[in-house]
Design an enzyme around this catalytic site. Structure first.
Site, PDB file in Angstrom:
ATOM      1  N   THR A 205      65.895 -38.526  29.947  1.00  0.00           N
ATOM      2  CA  THR A 205      65.432 -39.723  29.243  1.00  0.00           C
ATOM      3  C   THR A 205      66.592 -40.702  29.237  1.00  0.00           C
ATOM      4  O   THR A 205      67.721 -40.324  29.502  1.00  0.00           O
ATOM      5  CB  THR A 205      65.081 -39.343  27.775  1.00  0.00           C
ATOM      6  N   GLY A 259      62.068 -32.968  23.625  1.00  0.00           N
ATOM      7  CA  GLY A 259      61.366 -33.882  22.733  1.00  0.00           C
ATOM      8  C   GLY A 259      60.702 -33.189  21.569  1.00  0.00           C
ATOM      9  O   GLY A 259      60.630 -33.742  20.458  1.00  0.00           O
TER      10      GLY A 259
END
Ligand code: GLY
Length: 358
Positions: A205, A259
């Site tokens: 990310t 996440g």
């Protein structure tokens, strides 16, 4: 919002600081950290370094922090060699690249996000459109794509040839009980290091938090999410409080890595709330990582693969933190070694992440 900020706060001279002509609450935290001026600062994941080199001059000149944070992450969204973001991102288990992104503006305390959006190169810009052109915080899937198209974003094929080959290799090697066969010769990309990542290496990310010349905070996070994910899986990146959060009174934070751990801990919100209580960003981030370790140990009762044999989490997660006075930190549980930062003292560079060890 694409304009320079109105009346940015003038930077403090050394004489003003040392001469004590500045109100104490502003000066005290700077003295504690040895930082003389809370100048324009960027903090984020190490893959943001190229973007910081490109966009930091605009922050120095007084641009809005959200303009600059978005310019930083757009560099990776358009980079086909970054397999964790945008173009070239690794696809879901069906071979489709599906992106998540969010942004937040601390001054207005507003946010926007898109999740599971396909065929749009810059989801961070679409997230900003959700913030500025709708009354909503999050639009997903086909609706997000249509919304982006309505605002002029072109349809773009995001699956690169290299990403397709890595995905195919994953499909062919994941089971010995189906009819897919591994090729006898080693594919070209494996010889060059582009091999199928293991289960807990599939998170990547980019996050960027920004503090402007005028002292305003903003942040954005954008990702192609977990590689080979179940179609429709959404991670932390577009979830306010999980993948990013900022509050003008307390600070800004964002995450990369697993996440699910950032969602279950509400990790970015927790980082900002700890900074609000007066903690240094480094201490705040490490405390949130400690909490995540305890949470993972409880979850391991039904999901033992979350832990290594020695009882430490098998996954990796990072937080990047920035407070309103310019104090910053990057912290990690496993995973990468560096994070990116840009400030007037050293310009854009990478520094060591603070590591929580067993
Ligand atoms: N942190 C990115 C993801 O888990 O989707």
């Amino acid at each position: 919002m694409n304009t320079n900020e109105p009346a940015p706060r003038p930077s403090l001279s050394r004489r003003e600081l040392l001469g004590g002509t500045v109100a104490l609450p502003l000066v005290a935290p700077m003295i504690r950290t040895g930082k003389r001026t809370p100048g324009p600062t960027l903090v984020g994941s190490s893959n943001g370094l190229d973007g910081m080199r490109k966009a930091y001059p605009a922050l120095l000149e007084g641009s809005h922090p959200l303009d600059v944070a978005i310019e930083v992450v757009k560099v990776q969204e358009a980079d086909p060699t970054d397999h964790s973001v945008g173009l070239g991102g690794l696809p879901n288990e069906d071979g489709v690249v599906s992106l998540d992104s969010a942004c937040m503006d601390a001054e207005t305390h507003n946010s926007g996000a898109v999740a599971a959006i396909e065929n749009i190169l810059h989801p961070c810009e679409v997230a900003r459109l959700v913030m500025e052109r709708t009354d909503h915080c999050l639009i997903v899937g086909k609706g997000a794509y249509e919304f982006a198209r309505m605002h002029g974003h072109p349809h773009t094929e995001l699956l690169t040839e290299e990403a397709r080959r890595i995905w195919l290799r994953w499909k062919e090697t994941m089971s010995d009980r189906d009819d897919r066969l591994v090729p006898a010769t080693r594919p070209e990309e494996e010889k060059h290091g582009a091999i199928v990542p293991s289960r807990f290496e599939r998170h990547g990310t980019i996050h960027c938090s920004a503090l402007s010349k005028g002292g305003k905070l903003a942040c954005t996070t954008t990702t192609s999410g977990l590689a080979f994910k179940i179609p429709g899986r959404v991670g932390d990146s577009p979830i306010v409080g999980a993948g990013l959060y900022c509050d003008q009174e307390a600070g800004s934070a964002g995450s990369t890595g697993r996440g699910e751990a950032a969602i279950l801990s509400n990790g970015s919100f927790a980082c900002v709330e700890m900074m609000r209580s007066g903690m240094h960003p480094k201490d705040a981030g490490i405390e949130v990582l400690r909490r995540i370790v305890r949470q993972a140990r409880r979850a391991a009762g039904w999901q033992p693969s979350l832990l290594r044999e020695d009882g430490w989490p098998a996954f990796s997660i990072q937080f990047y933190l920035l407070d309103p006075t310019g104090r910053y930190a990057g912290v990690t549980l496993g995973g990468p070694a560096k994070f990116a930062v840009a400030d007037p003292e050293g310009g854009p560079r990478v520094e060591d992440l603070e590591r929580l060890e067993p």
